[in-house]
Scaffold this motif. Structure first.
Motif, short mmCIF file in Angstrom:
data_model
loop_
_atom_site.label_atom_id
_atom_site.label_comp_id
_atom_site.label_asym_id
_atom_site.label_seq_id
_atom_site.Cartn_x
_atom_site.Cartn_y
_atom_site.Cartn_z
N GLU A 24 -19.00 17.95 51.67
CA GLU A 24 -18.52 17.94 50.28
C GLU A 24 -17.16 17.24 50.20
N ARG A 25 -16.26 17.58 51.13
CA ARG A 25 -14.94 16.94 51.11
C ARG A 25 -15.05 15.45 51.41
N LEU A 26 -15.98 15.09 52.28
CA LEU A 26 -16.16 13.66 52.58
C LEU A 26 -16.64 12.91 51.35
N LEU A 27 -17.56 13.52 50.61
CA LEU A 27 -18.07 12.86 49.39
C LEU A 27 -16.97 12.75 48.35
N ASP A 28 -16.16 13.81 48.25
CA ASP A 28 -15.08 13.81 47.26
C ASP A 28 -14.02 12.77 47.59
N GLY A 29 -13.73 12.65 48.91
CA GLY A 29 -12.53 11.88 49.28
C GLY A 29 -12.77 10.49 49.82
N VAL A 30 -14.03 10.09 49.98
CA VAL A 30 -14.29 8.81 50.64
C VAL A 30 -13.59 7.66 49.91
N PRO A 31 -12.67 6.96 50.62
CA PRO A 31 -11.92 5.90 49.94
C PRO A 31 -12.81 4.69 49.65
N MET A 32 -12.43 3.91 48.67
CA MET A 32 -13.17 2.69 48.37
C MET A 32 -12.70 1.60 49.33
N GLY A 33 -13.45 0.53 49.41
CA GLY A 33 -13.01 -0.60 50.23
C GLY A 33 -14.10 -1.15 51.12
N GLU A 34 -13.67 -1.97 52.07
CA GLU A 34 -14.59 -2.62 53.00
C GLU A 34 -15.30 -1.59 53.87
N ILE A 35 -16.48 -1.96 54.42
CA ILE A 35 -17.16 -1.04 55.32
C ILE A 35 -17.24 -1.57 56.76
N ALA A 36 -16.73 -2.75 57.01
CA ALA A 36 -16.72 -3.22 58.40
C ALA A 36 -15.64 -4.28 58.59
N ALA A 37 -15.07 -4.28 59.80
CA ALA A 37 -14.09 -5.31 60.17
C ALA A 37 -14.76 -6.29 61.11
N ALA A 38 -14.28 -7.53 61.09
CA ALA A 38 -14.85 -8.54 62.00
C ALA A 38 -14.36 -8.28 63.42
#
Ligand code: SF4
Lengths: 169, 504
Positions: free
Chosen positions: B413-427
């Protein structure tokens, strides 16, 4: 406990409607099943699962076949504890060299007529484990295979489709 | 200075190993590390070999300190750690089987993974070919009046992995259990060598299918540590989400299966429904029921869409509505409690000595949980606390799972509430020189360790994956002693060790 049991009586079942047997699986099996054997077995099959080297992912989905959603037994398919009671061997994994003899012996212990269903990409062609010194090959390199069900792992629905094809053919 | 600090101080620091230090020692330094571990001042996290050397990963008492100790083996030998510290024995036997390095002074000289069927010896070292027709295994002798033996496996009666158990019983009581494993050895370490990072990540995710997310994450973290890349925060949160979903699904499955092995099928039916709901939500959100290949080096392969998040919230609501009644049922059914309470009791001292992870360790008072380690996964921000019990029996292992199911629900629940926006992978950058990394990730079964070296060609030069089962399997032998044969399935299920993860 009584409350839980009562709820189970009142609430609608979660069981899914039966999937249509997969067409490609049907074609593969139709060529192989002997009509006389089918008459003898009727619409019921006893299945013995053999892990010949799997990563255990395929086992998880085979297990799921017994949960209330897929409810394998309603089709007359059931898992048995001994190859001596089985009509079908459901084999997973690339066959490891350390499991080869155990698989051969399990196959020999299964009375005729019998079918072998190879479950998962590994069972078909060793998947990612192809080329390893420790792997003997796909299941068909060790025992004759009647049906392949692909996937890594195949979902319970795909497994059901394949097994139903075995019954309907 | 701590025992581990002292060992590090005297070794030669090896550059390019992250995030924990690695030092090279001489034979005396290696033995000293073995003594410190045997005395309980360090915990053995793993022991592995390569062509010309051996390594052990050690943790300080509170696991806040972790390091790798290496010994170059010029003469093809190393001082046995197992002669002082039994948890190392099977790992050592495997090093000998795969690389041909001899543990000097070893108590148990039998092969372990090598059943004489590979057609070659020392496949990863100075390999020689042989007939590969298999060889008999010398089970330990058992002497005494009225003893009989029951051999079980490798093919078992249920839908489970293969392994051999040799029981010696006096009447109904088990006097000794001896395991023989290695049947599903697929040669993972060999396949890893020379693999590119993409293929290696997939292989890591198939070391033990039930822990695919934990393995893929441990592998990815080790790569990222080695290459020194920062993973986008959103990817770290999504990894933690998948890890907790994997834990939830497996714990639910285990709770049902343990009760089923005590002939209480009702729990299996109900827990099976909840487990299936987790897998379906995972498939809807991440397009794979077990979330295989969803964690990749650099980040994650699929993003979480808002419909996916909604699925998970509905899942949480359903489990929260149904699970408490199942817990009550478990707790109130005396016939079930009669089977689980006091059965298969693990001595807390053994749990500590073996560094037993997961529910096996935490049910016997060993509080270690790799989720408590500092970043990169966001557990500190989520308010994570390990669950422990002290009784060490089947019942305690069930309760650790129950408590962890509840805790995972809160974390998700906390992960769903707090997941930040942005990229999902780095090169991933290319490297000019060899790099090494180590990671420890808490899967549902315990801490998964990944160690690897990336060569100058950007491919895996050596990758070692250590399943928590390595330190749990031997304890299963210990806990069954004095129990009745009929309780073995129950004990075994409550441990739920991985064969594939162990056999490699
Ligand atoms: S097909 Fe996939 S899930 Fe099945 S054993 Fe192979 S790697 Fe594991």
């Amino acid at each position: 406990m009584s409350k839980l049991l009562l709820q189970a009586l009142i609430l609608p079942p979660v069981t899914e409607p039966a999937p249509k047997p997969a067409a490609d699986a049907l074609a593969e099996i139709a060529a192989k099943v002997d009509a006389a054997a089918k008459r003898r077995l009727g619409r019921s099959l006893s299945i013995r699962e053999v892990d010949a080297g799997s990563c255990n992912g395929c086992e998880l989905e085979i297990h799921a076949l017994s949960n209330a959603f897929y409810d394998l037994e309603r089709f007359g398919l059931r898992f048995v504890a001994s190859p001596r009671h089985a009509d079908v061997l459901l084999v997973t994994g690339p066959v490891t060299r350390n499991m080869r003899e155990a698989l051969e012996r399990t196959w020999r212990a299964t009375p005729d007529p019998k079918w072998v269903v190879a479950v998962g990409d590994c069972a078909a062609d060793c998947g990612l484990f192809a080329g390893s010194y420790a792997v003997a090959g796909g299941v068909s390199a060790v025992v004759p295979v009647d049906l392949h069900i692909r996937g890594c792992p195949p979902s319970p629905i795909r497994l059901l489709e394949g097994l139903l094809a075995l019954l309907e053919s | 200075m701590s025992a581990l600090g002292d060992i590090l101080h005297r070794g030669r620091h090896v550059a390019g190993h992250h995030p924990y230090p690695r030092v090279e020692v001489d034979a005396a330094g290696w033995e000293d590390a073995a003594f410190q571990t045997a005395d309980g001042r360090c915990t053995l996290l793993s022991l592995w070999g390569e062509v010309d050397g051996v390594h052990m990963a050690l943790a300080g008492p509170d696991a806040m300190e972790i390091a790798v100790i290496s010994l170059p083996c010029a003469g093809g030998r190393f001082p046995s750690v197992g002669q002082h510290h039994p948890p190392a024995i099977r790992l050592e036997r495997s090093i000998r089987d795969l690389y041909g390095l001899e543990p000097q002074g070893a108590i148990d000289e039998r092969p372990w993974l090598d059943h004489g069927r590979w057609g070659r010896r020392r496949p990863l070292g100075a390999a020689t070919s042989d007939a590969g027709s298999g060889e008999a295994y010398d089970f330990l002798p058992v002497e005494g009046d009225s003893l009989h033996q029951i051999p079980v496996g490798p093919v078992h009666a249920g839908i489970i992995e293969p392994g051999h158990f040799r029981f010696t019983a006096n009447g109904e009581t088990v006097v000794r259990l001896e395991q023989r494993l290695g049947y599903v050895h697929k040669g993972l370490d060999g396949l890893m060598q020379g693999a590119d990072l993409g293929r290696a990540a997939k292989l890591a995710g198939r070391a033990s299918g039930d822990s695919t997310v934990a393995y893929a994450t441990a592998f990815a973290q080790a790569v990222e540590a080695a290459l020194g890349i920062a993973v986008p925060p959103r990817a770290q949160w999504l990894r933690a989400l998948m890890i907790e979903l994997e834990r939830l699904a497996n714990h639910l499955g285990d709770i049902g299966a343990i009760c089923n092995d005590a002939s209480f099928a009702l729990m299996l039916a109900h827990c099976g429904i909840l487990r299936e709901r987790v897998l379906r939500a995972a498939a809807a959100a991440f397009d794979h029921r077990l979330m295989m290949d969803r964690v990749i080096p650099g980040g994650v392969a699929v993003d979480l869409a808002s419909e996916g998040a909604a699925q998970f919230r509905a899942l949480l609501a359903e489990i929260r509505a149904r699970f408490p009644a199942l817990v009550e049922l478990y707790d109130d059914t005396t016939s079930l409690q009669d089977r689980t309470v006091g059965t298969g009791r693990l001595d807390p001292a053994l749990a500590r000595q073996f560094g037993a992870g997961g529910f096996v360790g935490r049910a016997a008072g060993r509080g270690f949980d790799a989720r408590s380690l500092a970043a990169p996964l966001p557990y500190a921000e989520l308010g994570f606390k390990p669950v422990t019990r002290s009784e060490g029996d089947v019942n305690a292992r069930v309760w650790v799972r129950i408590d962890e199911v509840n805790h995972s629900l809160a974390l998700i629940e906390r992960l769903l509430d707090g997941v930040p926006m942005g990229e999902i992978a780095a090169a991933l950058p290319s490297v000019a020189e060899p790099r090494e990394g180590l990671a420890l990730v808490e899967g549902f079964r315990g801490d998964v360790l990944a160690w690897l070296r990336i060569g100058a060609d950007g491919r895996i030069a050596r990758c070692h994956l250590r399943d928590p089962s390595w330190f749990q399997w031997p304890l299963l032998e210990a806990v069954i002693e004095g129990n009745i044969v009929a309780d073995f399935p129950l004990c075994n299920k409550s441990f739920n060790c991985s064969y594939s993860g162990h056999d490699l």
